[in-house]
Write an enzyme that holds these catalytic residues in place. Structure first.
Site, PDB file in Angstrom:
ATOM      1  CG  ASP A 145      -0.378  -0.005   2.518  1.00  0.00           C
ATOM      2  OD1 ASP A 145       0.866  -0.028   2.614  1.00  0.00           O
ATOM      3  OD2 ASP A 145      -1.134   0.026   3.518  1.00  0.00           O
ATOM      4  CE  LYS A 170       3.369  -5.745   3.910  1.00  0.00           C
ATOM      5  NZ  LYS A 170       2.808  -4.661   4.738  1.00  0.00           N
ATOM      6  CD  GLU A 177       0.771  -1.128   8.252  1.00  0.00           C
ATOM      7  OE1 GLU A 177       0.931  -1.048   7.018  1.00  0.00           O
ATOM      8  OE2 GLU A 177       0.519  -0.145   8.965  1.00  0.00           O
ATOM      9  CG  ASP A 237       0.481  -4.073   2.220  1.00  0.00           C
ATOM     10  OD1 ASP A 237       0.538  -4.890   3.154  1.00  0.00           O
ATOM     11  OD2 ASP A 237       1.175  -3.034   2.172  1.00  0.00           O
ATOM     12  CD  GLU A 241       7.575   0.121   7.698  1.00  0.00           C
ATOM     13  OE1 GLU A 241       6.673  -0.636   7.323  1.00  0.00           O
ATOM     14  OE2 GLU A 241       7.749   1.260   7.222  1.00  0.00           O
TER      15      GLU A 241
HETATM   16  O1  KIV Z   1       3.505  -1.093   1.620  1.00  0.00           O
HETATM   17  C1  KIV Z   1       4.695  -1.446   1.619  1.00  0.00           C
HETATM   18  O2  KIV Z   1       5.445  -1.231   0.675  1.00  0.00           O
HETATM   19  C2  KIV Z   1       5.186  -2.162   2.789  1.00  0.00           C
HETATM   20  C3  KIV Z   1       6.663  -2.367   2.877  1.00  0.00           C
HETATM   21  C4  KIV Z   1       7.300  -1.130   3.327  1.00  0.00           C
HETATM   22  C5  KIV Z   1       6.999  -3.535   3.734  1.00  0.00           C
HETATM   23  O3  KIV Z   1       4.438  -2.523   3.644  1.00  0.00           O
END
Ligand code: KIV
Length: 266
Positions: free
Chosen positions: A49, A118, A120, A88, A183
């Site tokens: 994202d 993914k 968060e 994401d 991160e």
């Molecule tokens: O959105 C993204 O690019 C990420 C990376 C920084 C791991 O979550």
């Protein structure tokens, strides 16, 4: 590309590589760059994202919609032949009811070439991760700094709460995550998490002791508008290359040296 990197990457293989060799991951958001990144031999491609910042020009990732993620995931998935493609889940989808998150994640997994999502967040996402994994959706966790919480945090800050990060990482592993992005963490915390979990840790601003590294492609290529984070290394300066190429094109057209005979039809 080495012959090991040339093998198609799957979720179980990615997981098994922990402790055997370092893993590489990069973001990509469109067909031509995903194709080159895949050809270069990267292990995993994240449709992050972060596209909200480096492609759309926002100052954070919050404006990115699920429809936009699916659009970019489709472009990337179509280009990639070998790397593991991870999508994401944008703000605030991961915090909906597990069944709702599963409904969205399934849309990503139906796209050709996409293998995982993914999320968060920390231990609060355990019910969501469990539901997705039960349903067959591989989940990469993301702890430490959470850019989707930028307003709660008051900015992008290095995470130094070792206890919290460790609890989050262990909870996500226990819930079934196959890997974790770490991160913006103090390196010592990332090293400890990497030692304590059996799944690969992929660092970004988390020091050298993770099982792998991820970077935003635009940072690596020197294409990010404005300042880049301390942890990023530019391996090229493409903004400069593009600027010079476009300026040269303008001069050639203005001076009548392009198009030439070789670009013209009889
Ligand atoms: O959105 C993204 O690019 C990420 C990376 C920084 C791991 O979550």
């Amino acid at each position: 590309m080495s012959s090991a990197a040339a093998e198609v990457m799957t979720v179980p293989r990615f997981r098994r590589l922990k402790g055997r060799r370092r893993l590489t991951m990069l973001t990509a958001y469109d067909f031509p760059t995903a194709r080159v990144v895949d050809q270069a031999g990267v292990d995993a491609i994240l449709v992050g994202d972060s596209l909200g910042m480096v492609v759309q020009g926002h100052s954070d990732t919050l404006a990115v919609s699920w429809e936009q993620m699916l659009y970019h995931a489709e472009l990337v998935g179509r280009a990639v032949k070998r790397a593991l493609v991870i999508v994401d889940i944008p703000f605030p989808l991961a915090h909906l009811e597990p069944a709702e998150v599963l409904r969205h994640a399934a849309q990503a997994l139906k796209l050709p070439g996409v293998s995982a999502v993914k999320l968060e967040g920390g231990a609060e996402l355990v019910p969501v991760v469990q539901r997705l994994v039960q349903a067959g959706v591989p989940v990469m966790g993301h702890c430490g700094l959470r850019p989707q919480s930028v307003h709660r945090l008051g900015g992008y800050r290095v995470e130094r709460d070792a206890q919290q990060v460790l609890e989050d990482a262990l909870a996500l592993e226990q819930a079934g995550a196959f890997a974790l992005v770490l991160e913006c963490l103090a390196s010592s915390i990332a090293a400890e998490v990497t030692k304590r979990v059996a799944i690969p840790t992929i660092g970004i601003g988390a020091g050298p002791h993770c099982d792998g590294q991820v970077l935003v492609l635009h940072d690596l290529l020197g294409l990010t508008p404005g300042p880049v984070p301390k942890f990023a290394r530019a391996y090229a300066h493409l903004a400069e290359v593009i600027l010079q190429a476009v300026q040269q094109y303008c001069r050639d057209v203005q001076q009548g040296t392009y198009p030439g005979k070789e670009h013209s039809f009889d």
